[in-house]
Design a protein around this motif. Sequence first.
Motif, PDB file in Angstrom:
ATOM      1  N   LEU A 165       0.855  -1.187   0.000  1.00  0.00           N
ATOM      2  CA  LEU A 165       0.000   0.000   0.000  1.00  0.00           C
ATOM      3  C   LEU A 165       0.888   1.232   0.000  1.00  0.00           C
ATOM      4  O   LEU A 165       1.641   1.474   0.938  1.00  0.00           O
ATOM      5  CB  LEU A 165      -0.914   0.036   1.224  1.00  0.00           C
ATOM      6  CG  LEU A 165      -1.888   1.225   1.242  1.00  0.00           C
ATOM      7  CD1 LEU A 165      -2.899   1.112   0.113  1.00  0.00           C
ATOM      8  CD2 LEU A 165      -2.591   1.333   2.583  1.00  0.00           C
ATOM      9  N   PRO A 170      -1.902   1.711  -4.707  1.00  0.00           N
ATOM     10  CA  PRO A 170      -3.056   1.826  -3.814  1.00  0.00           C
ATOM     11  C   PRO A 170      -4.108   0.743  -4.055  1.00  0.00           C
ATOM     12  O   PRO A 170      -5.215   0.828  -3.517  1.00  0.00           O
ATOM     13  CB  PRO A 170      -3.615   3.197  -4.199  1.00  0.00           C
ATOM     14  CG  PRO A 170      -3.362   3.278  -5.671  1.00  0.00           C
ATOM     15  CD  PRO A 170      -2.040   2.580  -5.901  1.00  0.00           C
ATOM     16  N   LYS A 173      -6.826  -0.924  -1.690  1.00  0.00           N
ATOM     17  CA  LYS A 173      -7.974  -0.173  -1.183  1.00  0.00           C
ATOM     18  C   LYS A 173      -9.278  -0.574  -1.867  1.00  0.00           C
ATOM     19  O   LYS A 173     -10.361  -0.371  -1.301  1.00  0.00           O
ATOM     20  CB  LYS A 173      -7.756   1.330  -1.389  1.00  0.00           C
ATOM     21  CG  LYS A 173      -6.692   1.949  -0.505  1.00  0.00           C
ATOM     22  CD  LYS A 173      -6.653   3.452  -0.746  1.00  0.00           C
ATOM     23  CE  LYS A 173      -5.665   4.156   0.147  1.00  0.00           C
ATOM     24  NZ  LYS A 173      -5.695   5.622  -0.072  1.00  0.00           N
ATOM     25  N   ARG A 174      -9.202  -1.125  -3.061  1.00  0.00           N
ATOM     26  CA  ARG A 174     -10.404  -1.341  -3.865  1.00  0.00           C
ATOM     27  C   ARG A 174     -11.180  -2.592  -3.457  1.00  0.00           C
ATOM     28  O   ARG A 174     -12.393  -2.557  -3.340  1.00  0.00           O
ATOM     29  CB  ARG A 174     -10.020  -1.409  -5.345  1.00  0.00           C
ATOM     30  CG  ARG A 174      -9.365  -0.116  -5.816  1.00  0.00           C
ATOM     31  CD  ARG A 174      -8.822  -0.223  -7.223  1.00  0.00           C
ATOM     32  NE  ARG A 174      -8.047   0.964  -7.568  1.00  0.00           N
ATOM     33  CZ  ARG A 174      -7.321   1.093  -8.663  1.00  0.00           C
ATOM     34  NH1 ARG A 174      -7.263   0.102  -9.541  1.00  0.00           N
ATOM     35  NH2 ARG A 174      -6.638   2.210  -8.897  1.00  0.00           N
ATOM     36  N   MET A 177      -8.896  -4.411   1.170  1.00  0.00           N
ATOM     37  CA  MET A 177      -9.102  -3.785   2.477  1.00  0.00           C
ATOM     38  C   MET A 177     -10.571  -3.769   2.897  1.00  0.00           C
ATOM     39  O   MET A 177     -10.872  -4.053   4.068  1.00  0.00           O
ATOM     40  CB  MET A 177      -8.469  -2.399   2.490  1.00  0.00           C
ATOM     41  CG  MET A 177      -6.950  -2.442   2.324  1.00  0.00           C
ATOM     42  SD  MET A 177      -6.135  -0.831   2.390  1.00  0.00           S
ATOM     43  CE  MET A 177      -6.205  -0.501   4.152  1.00  0.00           C
ATOM     44  N   SER A 208       0.015   6.015   3.564  1.00  0.00           N
ATOM     45  CA  SER A 208      -0.365   4.665   3.974  1.00  0.00           C
ATOM     46  C   SER A 208      -1.045   4.673   5.339  1.00  0.00           C
ATOM     47  O   SER A 208      -1.999   3.927   5.576  1.00  0.00           O
ATOM     48  CB  SER A 208       0.867   3.755   3.991  1.00  0.00           C
ATOM     49  OG  SER A 208       1.419   3.618   2.696  1.00  0.00           O
ATOM     50  N   SER A 211      -4.876   5.306   5.775  1.00  0.00           N
ATOM     51  CA  SER A 211      -5.814   4.240   5.436  1.00  0.00           C
ATOM     52  C   SER A 211      -6.310   3.547   6.703  1.00  0.00           C
ATOM     53  O   SER A 211      -5.945   3.914   7.824  1.00  0.00           O
ATOM     54  CB  SER A 211      -5.120   3.215   4.539  1.00  0.00           C
ATOM     55  OG  SER A 211      -4.204   2.435   5.304  1.00  0.00           O
ATOM     56  N   GLU A 246      -4.218  12.333  -1.138  1.00  0.00           N
ATOM     57  CA  GLU A 246      -4.872  11.670  -2.261  1.00  0.00           C
ATOM     58  C   GLU A 246      -4.656  12.467  -3.552  1.00  0.00           C
ATOM     59  O   GLU A 246      -4.450  11.895  -4.625  1.00  0.00           O
ATOM     60  CB  GLU A 246      -6.367  11.508  -1.986  1.00  0.00           C
ATOM     61  CG  GLU A 246      -6.705  10.494  -0.910  1.00  0.00           C
ATOM     62  CD  GLU A 246      -6.437   9.053  -1.344  1.00  0.00           C
ATOM     63  OE1 GLU A 246      -6.154   8.818  -2.538  1.00  0.00           O
ATOM     64  OE2 GLU A 246      -6.517   8.163  -0.475  1.00  0.00           O
TER      65      GLU A 246
END
Length: 335
Positions: A165, A170, A173-174, A177, A208, A211, A246
């Motif tokens: 991550l 990233p 994240k989709r 996680m 990171s 998150s 972001e």
Amino acid sequence: MRTSILGKTGLTVSKLGFGAMRLRAISHTEADRVINHALDRGITYIDTAASYGDSEEKLGSAISHRRSEYVLATKTMKRSYGEAKQEIEQSLRLLRTDYVDILQIHYVNYPQEYREVRAADGAIRAAEELQSKGYIGHIGITGHRPELLARWLRDYPFATVLFHLSMVQPFAKRELMPMAESLDVGMIAMKPISGPFLSKVTESLRYSAASSAHVVLSGMQSIAEVDANIAALERSVDAEERAALEEMAAGLDEHGCRRCNYCSCPLGIRIPDTLIPSRYRQKYGLLEAGELMWQQSADKFAQCMTYEPCREQPLCQQACPYHLPIQAEIRRAMG
């Protein structure tokens, strides 16, 4: 040092984890100084693996007398019951401990590998057996394909998952996680600066940490690195900063590479190490070590464009499970 509860393990862990892979590059004396300093500064999550050179041995020598002060995770890449059991027992000896808090089935990137570790004579059986005897607290999994890890979390009650991550990767994240959160699986995010690459270290660590990961795992091999990483994560990330991070990361993942290492290049181009930092390099520049590594591949880019076996369909693209236009990405990186 901020802490969190590592999912359903119930273990209290520091937000910053100590990745011990890089200990193999320093002396026993220096490793002793660095890892004890990390514990003194409040780092309580220590991650190593049987495949990390003499890392386990150095940890055992340096901090086994402080065993109650940290959560210890190690890994096995063995796929069969017998080999995994033997390797885990060897890890316990090298770490000079009667138990590890977390044993991770390591580097599972292919469905066939997962079938092997889940088989009746697979590595998970060895971990479960040693867990039942008190040598292992929890069983986790690691890998480089987040969508497959998400699927495997549904299949087996892993207590933790370790994954990439960063600003340039990233992808977890989709799917991964959200799945881990729904199952209360402990999440350990590794390579926040993508190995030796990302030059804005503080921002990368904080990206990171912004998150839902419970631990941000950073490889460290000096007291200065320990102190710098701790300083980067001393305070939490608020909504305004999260939005700014972001925005900073926007577009840096368009290379699409997950570092699953399915691909290889007959010319010796390190494809993940080329694609993953490419857009970041153009925007922010790389750390010195990362730039040197990137240039080693860049010296071969021109050959890639004319290599006869890859003219119609590059060999790396045939192997890529994500069907990435790797040669076009290399051409783009050439400018």
